[in-house]
Enzyme design. Structure first.
Site, PDB file in Angstrom:
ATOM      1  N   GLY A 188       0.802  -1.209   0.000  1.00 22.97           N
ATOM      2  CA  GLY A 188       0.000   0.000   0.000  1.00 22.97           C
ATOM      3  C   GLY A 188       0.830   1.251   0.000  1.00 22.97           C
ATOM      4  N   SER A 216       5.475  -5.611   1.066  1.00 29.03           N
ATOM      5  CA  SER A 216       5.777  -4.197   0.916  1.00 29.03           C
ATOM      6  C   SER A 216       5.489  -3.453   2.220  1.00 29.03           C
ATOM      7  CB  SER A 216       4.982  -3.637  -0.266  1.00 29.03           C
ATOM      8  OG  SER A 216       5.360  -2.324  -0.578  1.00 29.03           O
ATOM      9  N   MET A 217       4.539  -2.523   2.227  1.00 28.59           N
ATOM     10  CA  MET A 217       4.213  -1.773   3.444  1.00 28.59           C
ATOM     11  C   MET A 217       3.646  -2.714   4.510  1.00 28.59           C
ATOM     12  SD  MET A 217       4.589   1.128   4.931  1.00 28.59           S
ATOM     13  CE  MET A 217       5.581   1.745   3.617  1.00 28.59           C
ATOM     14  N   HIS A 253      10.495  -4.811  -0.569  1.00 23.31           N
ATOM     15  CA  HIS A 253      11.052  -4.245  -1.796  1.00 23.31           C
ATOM     16  C   HIS A 253      11.169  -2.734  -1.663  1.00 23.31           C
ATOM     17  CE1 HIS A 253       6.871  -3.705  -3.949  1.00 23.31           C
ATOM     18  NE2 HIS A 253       6.926  -3.106  -2.802  1.00 23.31           N
ATOM     19  N   ASP A 309      12.311  -7.763  -5.248  1.00 25.24           N
ATOM     20  CA  ASP A 309      11.274  -8.338  -4.391  1.00 25.24           C
ATOM     21  C   ASP A 309      11.883  -9.506  -3.618  1.00 25.24           C
ATOM     22  OD1 ASP A 309       9.568  -6.546  -5.505  1.00 25.24           O
ATOM     23  OD2 ASP A 309       8.320  -7.996  -6.550  1.00 25.24           O
TER      24      ASP A 309
END
Length: 197
Positions: A72, A101-102, A126, A177
């Site tokens: 996000g 991610s977040m 990432h 990633d």
């Protein structure tokens, strides 16, 4: 037949009869919070608001934040992280599917020693990704890139501080990633334990 959020009975300590609440409201009363979608301003504000309200009700009861998040927005994510650090109760983070991610940043932000993932969960780190406006002029683009680099450095430093990894390892992992199993995430310091099978 439409499927909605199920209703469950709840009887407060001073209530004579149980009332029917939707499942999530019932779970919130037990300090179980959920990040189960892409993190944006609305969901970040929702979780932050619940943390503030529930902290005002009782500062002694800790939170369990269940995470199944594909990632996000950066600023709402950093805001949620700051709220987790700012409330008096401890926040245990639990990855129940994906913390990407977040989502992995929020997972890392849980109380150290109380961050865990279920056995088949996945954690992905990432580079912070942003949407640079095509309408920006060269000067605005430089300012945006400068701000992005400051935020990236801040995120790298927080990961390093909370995982015990050197900053260069975090930066190397974020170049691509990095998809981690719970075992790999534990070795990396993102989580502290793996849930029971």
């Amino acid at each position: 037949m439409p499927v909605g959020v199920p209703k469950v009975p709840f009887q407060g300590p001073e209530e004579e009869e149980a009332s029917w609440l939707d499942l999530y409201n019932r779970l919130y009363r037990q300090r179980a919070l959920f990040l189960g979608q892409k993190l944006d301003s609305e969901i970040s504000n929702h979780i932050c608001g619940l943390m503030v309200f529930l902290t005002m009700e009782d500062r002694t009861l800790d939170f369990n934040l269940f995470i199944n998040c594909p990632g996000g927005w950066i600023i709402p994510g950093v805001g949620l992280y700051d709220m987790m650090q700012g409330v008096d109760p401890e926040v245990q983070t639990i990855c129940i599917g994906l913390a990407a991610s977040m989502g992995s940043f929020i997972l890392t932000g849980g109380e150290i020693t109380r961050r865990l993932a279920f056995p088949h969960a996945r954690v992905m780190m990432h580079q912070p990704i942003c949407d640079i406006s095509e309408k920006s002029g060269a000067g605005d683009l430089i300012l945006e890139m400068d701000e992005i680099m400051k935020i990236r450095d801040s995120i790298v430093n927080i990961y390093a501080q909370r995982t015990g990894q050197p900053s260069w390892v975090i930066m190397e992992d974020m170049e691509r990633d990095a998809i981690l199993s719970p075992e790999d995430a534990q070795v990396h310091g993102i989580i502290d334990d793996i849930g029971i099978e």
